[in-house]
Design a protein around this motif. Structure first.
Motif, PDB file in Angstrom:
ATOM      1  N   PRO A 169       0.785  -1.255   0.117  1.00 37.50           N
ATOM      2  CA  PRO A 169      -0.163   0.029   0.072  1.00 37.50           C
ATOM      3  C   PRO A 169       0.834   1.316   0.025  1.00 37.50           C
ATOM      4  CG  PRO A 169      -0.026  -0.995   2.124  1.00 37.50           C
ATOM      5  CD  PRO A 169       0.670  -1.802   1.340  1.00 37.50           C
ATOM      6  N   THR A 170       1.478   1.654  -1.287  1.00 41.07           N
ATOM      7  CA  THR A 170       2.196   2.758  -1.095  1.00 41.07           C
ATOM      8  C   THR A 170       0.990   3.931  -1.903  1.00 41.07           C
ATOM      9  OG1 THR A 170       2.767   2.451  -3.420  1.00 41.07           O
ATOM     10  CG2 THR A 170       4.237   1.541  -2.004  1.00 41.07           C
ATOM     11  N   LYS A 171       1.821   5.136  -1.808  1.00 41.42           N
ATOM     12  CA  LYS A 171       0.910   6.372  -2.307  1.00 41.42           C
ATOM     13  C   LYS A 171       0.555   5.953  -3.610  1.00 41.42           C
ATOM     14  CE  LYS A 171       1.077  11.343  -2.440  1.00 41.42           C
ATOM     15  NZ  LYS A 171       1.379  11.776  -3.874  1.00 41.42           N
ATOM     16  N   ALA A 172       1.543   5.772  -4.563  1.00 39.60           N
ATOM     17  CA  ALA A 172       1.443   5.382  -5.791  1.00 39.60           C
ATOM     18  C   ALA A 172       0.329   4.426  -6.240  1.00 39.60           C
ATOM     19  CB  ALA A 172       2.509   5.030  -6.671  1.00 39.60           C
ATOM     20  N   HIS A 173       0.414   3.262  -5.288  1.00 43.52           N
ATOM     21  CA  HIS A 173      -0.552   2.220  -5.391  1.00 43.52           C
ATOM     22  C   HIS A 173      -1.883   2.640  -5.293  1.00 43.52           C
ATOM     23  CE1 HIS A 173      -1.543  -2.177  -4.821  1.00 43.52           C
ATOM     24  NE2 HIS A 173      -2.195  -1.656  -5.708  1.00 43.52           N
ATOM     25  N   GLU A 175      -3.013   5.847  -5.494  1.00 45.63           N
ATOM     26  CA  GLU A 175      -3.607   6.595  -6.440  1.00 45.63           C
ATOM     27  C   GLU A 175      -3.967   5.757  -7.694  1.00 45.63           C
ATOM     28  OE1 GLU A 175      -0.173   9.224  -7.193  1.00 45.63           O
ATOM     29  OE2 GLU A 175      -0.717  10.253  -5.405  1.00 45.63           O
ATOM     30  N   ALA A 176      -3.391   4.488  -7.913  1.00 49.80           N
ATOM     31  CA  ALA A 176      -3.699   4.029  -9.557  1.00 49.80           C
ATOM     32  C   ALA A 176      -4.884   3.098  -9.255  1.00 49.80           C
ATOM     33  CB  ALA A 176      -2.395   2.689  -9.628  1.00 49.80           C
ATOM     34  N   HIS A 180      -8.071   3.482 -11.536  1.00 49.38           N
ATOM     35  CA  HIS A 180      -8.316   2.363 -12.285  1.00 49.38           C
ATOM     36  C   HIS A 180      -9.379   1.492 -11.751  1.00 49.38           C
ATOM     37  CE1 HIS A 180      -5.356   4.008 -15.048  1.00 49.38           C
ATOM     38  NE2 HIS A 180      -4.448   3.912 -14.152  1.00 49.38           N
ATOM     39  N   GLY A 181      -9.416   1.500 -10.575  1.00 43.99           N
ATOM     40  CA  GLY A 181     -10.456   0.459  -9.616  1.00 43.99           C
ATOM     41  C   GLY A 181      -9.670  -0.829  -9.720  1.00 43.99           C
ATOM     42  N   ALA A 182     -10.356  -1.753  -8.865  1.00 47.75           N
ATOM     43  CA  ALA A 182      -9.636  -3.064  -8.549  1.00 47.75           C
ATOM     44  C   ALA A 182      -9.913  -3.992  -9.525  1.00 47.75           C
ATOM     45  CB  ALA A 182     -10.443  -3.576  -7.011  1.00 47.75           C
TER      46      ALA A 182
END
Length: 200
Positions: A169-173, A175-176, A180-182
């Protein structure tokens, strides 16, 4: 590195067990069990997180080649959602131990608890991946396998950045995930995923 001289009376086949992937939002939790060969030592074992990718990959091949026995276990995202991450990790560890082609007579587990389904004498060792060679070897196998799965997923879904954050769980993750949804494989019981799916 120098490992601590643990003494296990009558234990001739010691399996070390570790897991990788309790924290990520996607994918399986992967475990490994390794019985090392005292007559065929492997140089450079340590906690997998302290090694470079290159060194981990070299050791990965050496462990598979030189260990007396090794086995992988896993629990899939559906099992994690059904059981919870701790119970799923314990199950994956049991699967790794039970999958060994040679039965150990003692098992050392990284962490502070022993899975209930391990039917041989076992002990949990906190920071075991730094203290016990067998656990270090297991941590390397599990991490390389899981990282490679994330790299393969990255090729399918490059917009999520899995090769970089490996599902953690990073900031970039975040945001993605928001953008884009799961996709399939996300752990729906984890809060950020619930939120992305509109279930929170």
């Amino acid at each position: 590195m120098d490992f601590e001289p643990f003494e296990y009376p009558d234990a001739t086949l010691i399996a070390g067990v570790d897991e990788v992937g309790r924290g990520p939002l996607i994918g399986a939790v992967v475990t490994a069990a390794v019985i090392l060969d005292p007559n065929n030592p492997i140089e450079g074992l340590t906690d997998s997180k302290k090694l470079t990718d290159k060194k981990r990959n070299v050791l990965f091949d050496q462990i598979k080649e030189k260990a007396l026995a090794w086995s992988l276990g896993r629990a899939e995202p559906e099992e994690i959602d059904e059981l919870n991450i701790l119970a799923a990790t314990m199950l994956a560890m049991e699967r790794a131990v039970n999958g060994l082609p040679i039965a150990p007579n003692y098992v050392l587990i990284d962490g502070n608890r022993v899975p209930a389904g391990i039917n041989v004498p076992a002990q949990a060792i906190v920071k075991g991946d730094l203290r016990v060679a067998e656990i270090s070897a297991a941590s390397i196998l599990a991490k390389v396998v899981r990282d490679r799965e994330m790299e393969a997923l990255d090729k399918e879904y490059p917009q999520y950045g899995f090769a970089k954050h490996k599902g953690y769980p990073t900031k970039a993750h975040f945001e993605a995930l928001e953008q884009h949804g799961a996709i399939e494989g996300y752990r729906k019981s984890f809060k950020p995923v619930k939120k992305a799916l509109g279930l929170a």
